[in-house]
Design an enzyme around this catalytic site. Structure first.
Site, short mmCIF file in Angstrom:
data_model
loop_
_atom_site.label_atom_id
_atom_site.label_comp_id
_atom_site.label_asym_id
_atom_site.label_seq_id
_atom_site.Cartn_x
_atom_site.Cartn_y
_atom_site.Cartn_z
N GLN A 36 0.85 -1.20 0.00
CA GLN A 36 0.00 0.00 0.00
C GLN A 36 0.88 1.25 0.00
O GLN A 36 0.37 2.36 -0.06
CB GLN A 36 -0.91 0.01 1.24
CG GLN A 36 -1.81 -1.21 1.33
CD GLN A 36 -2.46 -1.31 2.68
OE1 GLN A 36 -3.54 -0.76 2.93
NE2 GLN A 36 -1.79 -2.00 3.60
N ASP B 153 6.36 4.72 -1.28
CA ASP B 153 7.70 5.27 -1.02
C ASP B 153 8.81 4.61 -1.84
O ASP B 153 9.97 5.01 -1.73
CB ASP B 153 8.02 5.17 0.49
CG ASP B 153 7.90 3.74 1.04
OD1 ASP B 153 7.49 3.59 2.21
OD2 ASP B 153 8.16 2.78 0.28
N HIS C 107 -1.58 1.52 -4.15
CA HIS C 107 -1.91 2.95 -4.01
C HIS C 107 -1.00 3.82 -4.85
O HIS C 107 -0.83 5.00 -4.58
CB HIS C 107 -1.86 3.35 -2.52
CG HIS C 107 -2.92 2.67 -1.73
ND1 HIS C 107 -2.91 2.59 -0.37
CD2 HIS C 107 -4.03 2.00 -2.12
CE1 HIS C 107 -3.98 1.92 0.05
NE2 HIS C 107 -4.66 1.54 -0.99
N CYS D 131 2.90 20.54 -22.58
CA CYS D 131 1.68 21.37 -22.75
C CYS D 131 1.47 22.36 -21.61
O CYS D 131 0.45 23.05 -21.57
CB CYS D 131 0.46 20.45 -22.85
SG CYS D 131 -0.02 19.76 -21.26
N THR E 124 0.43 -3.09 8.67
CA THR E 124 -0.75 -2.40 8.15
C THR E 124 -1.87 -2.42 9.18
O THR E 124 -2.03 -3.38 9.93
CB THR E 124 -1.25 -3.00 6.83
OG1 THR E 124 -2.36 -2.22 6.36
CG2 THR E 124 -1.73 -4.44 7.01
N ASN F 271 3.32 -6.81 13.46
CA ASN F 271 2.86 -5.48 13.80
C ASN F 271 3.25 -5.21 15.25
O ASN F 271 3.48 -6.14 16.02
CB ASN F 271 1.33 -5.38 13.62
CG ASN F 271 0.87 -3.94 13.43
OD1 ASN F 271 1.34 -3.04 14.12
ND2 ASN F 271 -0.03 -3.71 12.49
#
Ligand code: APR
Length: 249
Positions: free
Chosen positions: A103, A106, A121, A153, A191, A216
């Site tokens: 996700q 970086d 993402h 442009c 996460t 985690n």
């Protein structure tokens, strides 16, 4: 921190896996100096996420870009892969892991050497023109003059990160679901598991009878629902033990 015996039990499951896949969030990059989004030191405690909402960006590109540079690019510039990114890349190199679904925007998995990385993402590494869709590597955009504009442009450039209320890119989502269906082990690192549809991927793996190993520092939305092995501790500490067990470090 979880006992060494439990970490080694999980590492043995990875070692003998048929098709292990990594799934990462902001927590794997915290020890590289990149703030997570939630939790006590979370970015969203300090900044209103509106600056990465797509309509806000379209209406106030300069205000949005000022925050994007401050919150993301200035911290990514200093960040280097940490031991957790490096061990995960070595695991891929030795065939213990097939791919990483992330996700994160970086680019630290790629900098650590991971080859098969699916960025749900998007990425901060490239930008696209909002007018003519020309694509730029970050190194060609001068972020000292905001908003950056297109050489072709003069349109405003947008980072190739997924803004709130933007769809997830089709290819990485499709590949991530395919990987989750094939996986017999899913290694989840750092996460909170709050954001849809990313948080659907580990559930797909579980539905296909994968063993879920989660690293985690605190419990996530997955821990008491789909996780089989909860390895409590910092990503670098746990991954160091797994790396040693697999003779990668
Ligand atoms: N080691 C392991 N886990 C950690 C560490 C660490 N050193 N530090 C923090 N964590 C954990 C936290 O406990 C938390 O569960 O990492 C998780 C970070 O959660 P979030 O900040 O919500 O990040 P993430 O889950 O990746 O967010 C998903 O939300 O805002 C969107 O697009 C953004 O990709 C992001 C998505």
């Amino acid at each position: 921190m979880t006992s060494i015996e439990t970490i080694h039990e999980a590492a043995e499951i990875i070692r003998t896996a048929r098709y292990a896949v990594g799934f990462t969030g902001a927590g794997i990059s915290v020890e590289s100096g990149i703030q997570p989004f939630r939790g006590e030191s979370g970015l969203w405690n300090e900044h209103d996420p509106i600056f990465v909402e797509i309509e806000y960006f379209r209406h106030k590109p300069l205000a949005s870009w000022n925050k994007i540079k401050e919150v993301f690019y200035d911290s990514f510039d200093q960040a280097r892969p940490n031991l957790a990114h490096e061990v995960l890349a070595k695991m891929e190199g030795r065939g213990f892991v097939e791919s990483v679904i992330t996700q994160n925007i970086d680019n630290l998995h790629q900098k650590a050497g991971s080859k098969y990385v699916y960025e749900l993402h998007g990425t901060s590494r490239t930008l696209s023109c909002t007018e003519c869709s020309s694509e730029y590597d970050l190194s060609f955009a001068d972020l000292n003059f905001l908003p950056p504009t297109c050489f072709v442009c003069k349109g405003i450039l947008k980072p190739d990160i997924v803004f709130f209320n933007e769809p997830i890119p089709h290819f990485p989502l499709k590949r991530s679901k395919e990987e989750a269906k094939k996986a017999d082990v899913l290694l989840i690192i750092g996460t909170n598991a709050e954001v849809y549809p990313a948080n659907e991927i580990p559930v797909i793996a579980k539905e296909n009878e994968a063993t879920i190993i989660e690293i985690n520092i605190v419990k996530s939305e997955f821990t008491d629902t789909i996780t089989d092995y909860f390895l409590e501790g910092k990503a670098t500490e746990i991954m160091e033990e797994i790396g040693k067990y697999l003779y990668l470090i």
